[in-house]
Write a protein that holds these residues in place. Structure first.
Motif, short mmCIF file in Angstrom:
data_model
loop_
_atom_site.label_atom_id
_atom_site.label_comp_id
_atom_site.label_asym_id
_atom_site.label_seq_id
_atom_site.Cartn_x
_atom_site.Cartn_y
_atom_site.Cartn_z
N THR A 1 12.01 -16.93 -9.60
CA THR A 1 12.18 -18.02 -10.55
C THR A 1 11.25 -19.17 -10.19
O THR A 1 11.22 -19.59 -9.03
CB THR A 1 13.63 -18.54 -10.51
N PRO A 2 10.48 -19.69 -11.15
CA PRO A 2 9.70 -20.91 -10.88
C PRO A 2 10.62 -22.13 -10.95
O PRO A 2 11.42 -22.24 -11.88
CB PRO A 2 8.66 -20.93 -12.02
N LEU A 3 10.53 -23.00 -9.95
CA LEU A 3 11.40 -24.17 -9.88
C LEU A 3 10.62 -25.40 -9.43
O LEU A 3 9.74 -25.30 -8.57
CB LEU A 3 12.54 -23.93 -8.87
N GLY A 4 11.00 -26.55 -9.97
CA GLY A 4 10.45 -27.80 -9.49
C GLY A 4 10.92 -28.06 -8.07
O GLY A 4 12.02 -27.66 -7.70
N TYR A 5 10.07 -28.70 -7.29
CA TYR A 5 10.44 -29.00 -5.91
C TYR A 5 9.77 -30.28 -5.46
O TYR A 5 8.82 -30.77 -6.08
CB TYR A 5 10.03 -27.86 -4.96
N PHE A 6 10.29 -30.82 -4.34
CA PHE A 6 9.59 -31.87 -3.62
C PHE A 6 9.82 -31.60 -2.14
O PHE A 6 10.70 -30.83 -1.76
CB PHE A 6 10.03 -33.27 -4.05
N ASP B 1 10.58 -32.70 1.83
CA ASP B 1 11.35 -33.65 2.61
C ASP B 1 11.42 -33.15 4.04
O ASP B 1 12.03 -32.10 4.30
CB ASP B 1 12.76 -33.82 2.04
N ASP B 2 10.78 -33.86 4.95
CA ASP B 2 10.86 -33.58 6.38
C ASP B 2 10.54 -32.12 6.71
O ASP B 2 11.28 -31.46 7.43
CB ASP B 2 12.25 -33.97 6.91
N GLY B 3 9.46 -31.60 6.14
CA GLY B 3 9.02 -30.23 6.42
C GLY B 3 9.74 -29.15 5.65
O GLY B 3 9.47 -27.96 5.84
N ALA B 4 10.66 -29.52 4.79
CA ALA B 4 11.41 -28.55 3.98
C ALA B 4 11.06 -28.76 2.50
O ALA B 4 10.49 -29.79 2.12
CB ALA B 4 12.90 -28.72 4.20
N TYR B 5 11.40 -27.78 1.71
CA TYR B 5 11.21 -27.86 0.26
C TYR B 5 12.59 -28.03 -0.37
O TYR B 5 13.54 -27.33 -0.01
CB TYR B 5 10.53 -26.59 -0.26
N VAL B 6 12.69 -28.95 -1.30
CA VAL B 6 13.96 -29.27 -1.94
C VAL B 6 13.89 -28.84 -3.40
O VAL B 6 12.97 -29.22 -4.12
CB VAL B 6 14.28 -30.78 -1.83
N ILE B 7 14.89 -28.04 -3.81
CA ILE B 7 14.99 -27.59 -5.19
C ILE B 7 16.36 -28.00 -5.74
O ILE B 7 17.28 -28.29 -4.97
CB ILE B 7 14.77 -26.07 -5.33
N ILE B 8 16.48 -28.01 -7.05
CA ILE B 8 17.68 -28.52 -7.70
C ILE B 8 18.27 -27.44 -8.60
O ILE B 8 17.57 -26.88 -9.45
CB ILE B 8 17.34 -29.77 -8.57
N ALA B 9 19.55 -27.14 -8.44
CA ALA B 9 20.23 -26.11 -9.24
C ALA B 9 20.80 -26.73 -10.52
O ALA B 9 22.00 -26.68 -10.78
CB ALA B 9 21.32 -25.44 -8.41
N SER B 10 19.91 -27.31 -11.32
CA SER B 10 20.35 -28.05 -12.50
C SER B 10 20.72 -27.16 -13.67
O SER B 10 21.59 -27.53 -14.47
CB SER B 10 19.27 -29.04 -12.95
#
Length: 140
Positions: free
Chosen positions: A50-55, A57-66
């Motif tokens: 699945t393609p997901l938006g991310y940003f 944070d401190d060496g990790a990738y953050v995704i949102i289960a919206s």
């Protein structure tokens, strides 16, 4: 649903083919960067991407289960809750990662950061009664 799956598969194909140069941004969300998340189906055992938006944070990738503000979590979220070992592609970089849902304090901090990057997620939050999970992908 068949048409959606068809366009999703084209999106994933183009992202992989071009290392994210095509299909690597969410123009409708302040041009937010996209990654590809591959989970293992909790019922089928099949790999799902699945393609997901991310940003970051401190060496990790953050995704949102919206799920676009739906009252149900997206299928990929249930899959990673069942098996947190995932594969991701960020641009032309492919890696494995471990997924974890942010605890309440971390979620609050990351949600605030998200709304600065892509304020449209605030609309999703207003559309649903569930708390939208924030997921942290930690590369291995």
């Amino acid at each position: 649903m068949i048409i959606f799956k068809f366009f999703l598969s084209i999106h994933v194909f183009l992202y992989r083919l071009t290392g994210g140069r095509l299909g690597g941004r969410m123009s409708w969300m302040n041009n937010m960067a996209l990654l590809l998340l591959t989970t293992t189906g909790r019922k089928t055992g099949k790999k799902r991407t699945t393609p997901l938006g991310y940003f970051e944070d401190d060496g990790a990738y953050v995704i949102i289960a919206s799920a676009g503000g739906s009252d149900k979590h997206p299928a990929w979220y249930y899959n990673l809750k069942s098996n947190p070992q995932v594969a991701i592609q960020v641009g032309n970089r492919r890696m494995t990662a471990v997924a974890e849902t942010a605890d309440p304090e971390t979620r609050q901090r990351l949600w605030a950061k998200l709304l600065v990057i892509a304020p449209g997620y605030g609309n999703y939050e207003k559309q649903t009664t569930r708390e939208i999970p924030v997921v942290i992908l930690k590369p291995e």
